[in-house]
Write a protein that holds these residues in place. Structure first.
Motif, mmCIF file in Angstrom:
data_model
loop_
_atom_site.group_PDB
_atom_site.id
_atom_site.type_symbol
_atom_site.label_atom_id
_atom_site.label_comp_id
_atom_site.label_asym_id
_atom_site.label_seq_id
_atom_site.Cartn_x
_atom_site.Cartn_y
_atom_site.Cartn_z
ATOM 1 N N SER A 222 0.858 -1.200 0.000
ATOM 2 C CA SER A 222 0.000 0.000 0.000
ATOM 3 C C SER A 222 0.896 1.252 0.000
ATOM 4 N N PRO A 223 1.544 1.530 -1.135
ATOM 5 C CA PRO A 223 2.514 2.629 -1.184
ATOM 6 C C PRO A 223 1.869 3.989 -1.423
ATOM 7 N N LYS A 224 2.585 5.018 -1.029
ATOM 8 C CA LYS A 224 2.215 6.396 -1.321
ATOM 9 C C LYS A 224 3.190 6.954 -2.349
ATOM 10 N N MET A 225 2.671 7.680 -3.337
ATOM 11 C CA MET A 225 3.533 8.333 -4.313
ATOM 12 C C MET A 225 3.897 9.730 -3.821
ATOM 13 N N PHE A 226 5.137 10.120 -4.064
ATOM 14 C CA PHE A 226 5.627 11.437 -3.644
ATOM 15 C C PHE A 226 6.172 12.132 -4.889
ATOM 16 N N GLU A 227 5.533 13.242 -5.266
ATOM 17 C CA GLU A 227 5.895 13.905 -6.521
ATOM 18 C C GLU A 227 7.143 14.779 -6.364
ATOM 19 N N VAL A 228 8.069 14.637 -7.307
ATOM 20 C CA VAL A 228 9.290 15.435 -7.360
ATOM 21 C C VAL A 228 9.290 16.192 -8.687
ATOM 22 N N ASN A 229 9.678 17.471 -8.653
ATOM 23 C CA ASN A 229 9.645 18.243 -9.897
ATOM 24 C C ASN A 229 10.683 17.719 -10.895
ATOM 25 N N LYS A 230 10.461 18.003 -12.165
ATOM 26 C CA LYS A 230 11.239 17.388 -13.246
ATOM 27 C C LYS A 230 12.720 17.728 -13.171
ATOM 28 N N LEU A 231 13.050 18.954 -12.823
ATOM 29 C CA LEU A 231 14.454 19.348 -12.796
ATOM 30 C C LEU A 231 15.202 18.627 -11.680
ATOM 31 N N GLU A 232 14.579 18.548 -10.522
ATOM 32 C CA GLU A 232 15.231 17.886 -9.389
ATOM 33 C C GLU A 232 15.302 16.377 -9.582
ATOM 34 N N ALA A 233 14.406 15.843 -10.396
ATOM 35 C CA ALA A 233 14.316 14.391 -10.572
ATOM 36 C C ALA A 233 15.243 13.846 -11.648
ATOM 37 N N VAL A 234 16.040 14.683 -12.285
ATOM 38 C CA VAL A 234 16.929 14.223 -13.358
ATOM 39 C C VAL A 234 17.778 13.048 -12.877
ATOM 40 N N ASP A 235 17.763 11.974 -13.657
ATOM 41 C CA ASP A 235 18.509 10.762 -13.325
ATOM 42 C C ASP A 235 19.543 10.505 -14.420
ATOM 43 N N ILE A 236 20.752 10.152 -14.039
ATOM 44 C CA ILE A 236 21.839 9.982 -15.006
ATOM 45 C C ILE A 236 21.941 8.531 -15.438
ATOM 46 N N ASP A 237 21.531 8.264 -16.670
ATOM 47 C CA ASP A 237 21.680 6.946 -17.281
ATOM 48 C C ASP A 237 22.642 6.979 -18.461
ATOM 49 N N GLU A 238 22.590 8.067 -19.220
ATOM 50 C CA GLU A 238 23.386 8.199 -20.436
ATOM 51 C C GLU A 238 24.339 9.387 -20.308
ATOM 52 N N GLU A 239 25.283 9.475 -21.236
ATOM 53 C CA GLU A 239 26.245 10.578 -21.233
ATOM 54 C C GLU A 239 25.537 11.926 -21.323
ATOM 55 N N GLU A 240 24.470 11.998 -22.121
ATOM 56 C CA GLU A 240 23.731 13.252 -22.258
ATOM 57 C C GLU A 240 23.098 13.664 -20.934
ATOM 58 N N ASP A 241 22.643 12.682 -20.152
ATOM 59 C CA ASP A 241 22.071 12.976 -18.840
ATOM 60 C C ASP A 241 23.120 13.600 -17.922
ATOM 61 N N PHE A 242 24.341 13.087 -17.979
ATOM 62 C CA PHE A 242 25.415 13.602 -17.139
ATOM 63 C C PHE A 242 25.676 15.071 -17.468
ATOM 64 N N GLN A 243 25.760 15.368 -18.757
ATOM 65 C CA GLN A 243 26.029 16.740 -19.176
ATOM 66 C C GLN A 243 24.892 17.674 -18.781
ATOM 67 N N LEU A 244 23.647 17.228 -18.976
ATOM 68 C CA LEU A 244 22.487 18.041 -18.622
ATOM 69 C C LEU A 244 22.451 18.293 -17.115
ATOM 70 N N ALA A 245 22.652 17.255 -16.316
ATOM 71 C CA ALA A 245 22.604 17.401 -14.868
ATOM 72 C C ALA A 245 23.686 18.354 -14.375
#
Length: 223
Positions: free
Chosen positions: A190-213
């Motif tokens: 019975s989980p609760k969802m917690f919303e995080v804004n898009k900028l703060e939620a950036v996750d690094i998976d690819e090289e482009e993500d690293f540069q953007l973050a």
């Protein structure tokens, strides 16, 4: 309302080589999240489960609240489920409530993290766990071309579409009891969802993500 944090990291990374120890704005990437855990008064300690001696030595040198768990051989590799690693950490801990996060979320702030911890404890009795999400209000389609969340004949404004929520892997809060009851899974029954804004939620998976973050982080520091 104290919690034990889990910050699992492996030395090898496929898409962004040496990702966790790669310099991000002048310091190893994982220091961003580890620094937040170190500063938070709601985090009693944090555990780094790793197969990397370099990460282990660096963590002990820089963070007083850290405890390093050397990853057993049967949990090493690129295809080991995260819940198995969490289970290993829980079995070695005397705590009851846990927060698991990732080194790849460098924009996560202490304010967001502590609000999530407070929401988790406030909701116990109604929810057994909490996980972070990002709101999506876009016209989405299945691979077949069929619409997911809208009627193409109506063309509602995107802000009027019913929102969908993406699990963004920023953090998960749970207890030993909820983990066991859910079949050794960090998201409980019975989980609760917690919303995080898009900028703060950036996750690094690819090289482009690293540069953007890194660009976003530098922009935040300048303000």
């Amino acid at each position: 309302m104290k919690i034990t944090a889990l910050l699992p990291m492996k030395g090898h990374s496929e898409r962004v080589p040496n990702k966790n120890m790669r310099l991000f704005c002048g310091r190893p990437l994982y220091h961003c999240v580890a620094g937040v855990l170190q500063k938070s008064t709601l985090v009693s300690s944090f555990v780094i489960n790793t197969d990397s001696r370099e990460i282990a030595e660096d963590a002990r040198r820089h963070f007083s609240k850290v405890r390093v768990n050397e990853r057993p051989e049967h949990l090493c590799g690129d295809f080991v489920p995260m819940n198995d690693i969490i289970g290993c950490d829980l079995s070695a801990s005397t705590g009851e409530h846990f927060l698991q996060t990732h080194s790849t979320n460098p924009l996560l702030t202490i304010n967001t993290l502590e609000k999530a911890i407070r929401d988790y404890f406030a909701g116990i009795g109604v929810y057994d766990s909490l996980f972070s999400v990002t709101r999506l209000q876009s016209r989405l389609y299945w691979e077949s071309g069929a619409p997911v969340n809208h009627n193409p004949q109506e063309l509602l404004r995107t802000q009027d579409l019913p929102p969908l929520f993406e699990e963004n892997s920023n953090f998960y809060l749970f207890s030993k009891a909820s983990f066991a009851a859910a079949g050794n899974k960090r998201i409980g029954l019975s989980p609760k969802m917690f919303e995080v804004n898009k900028l703060e939620a950036v996750d690094i998976d690819e090289e482009e993500d690293f540069q953007l973050a890194e660009l976003l982080f530098k922009s935040r520091v300048r303000k």
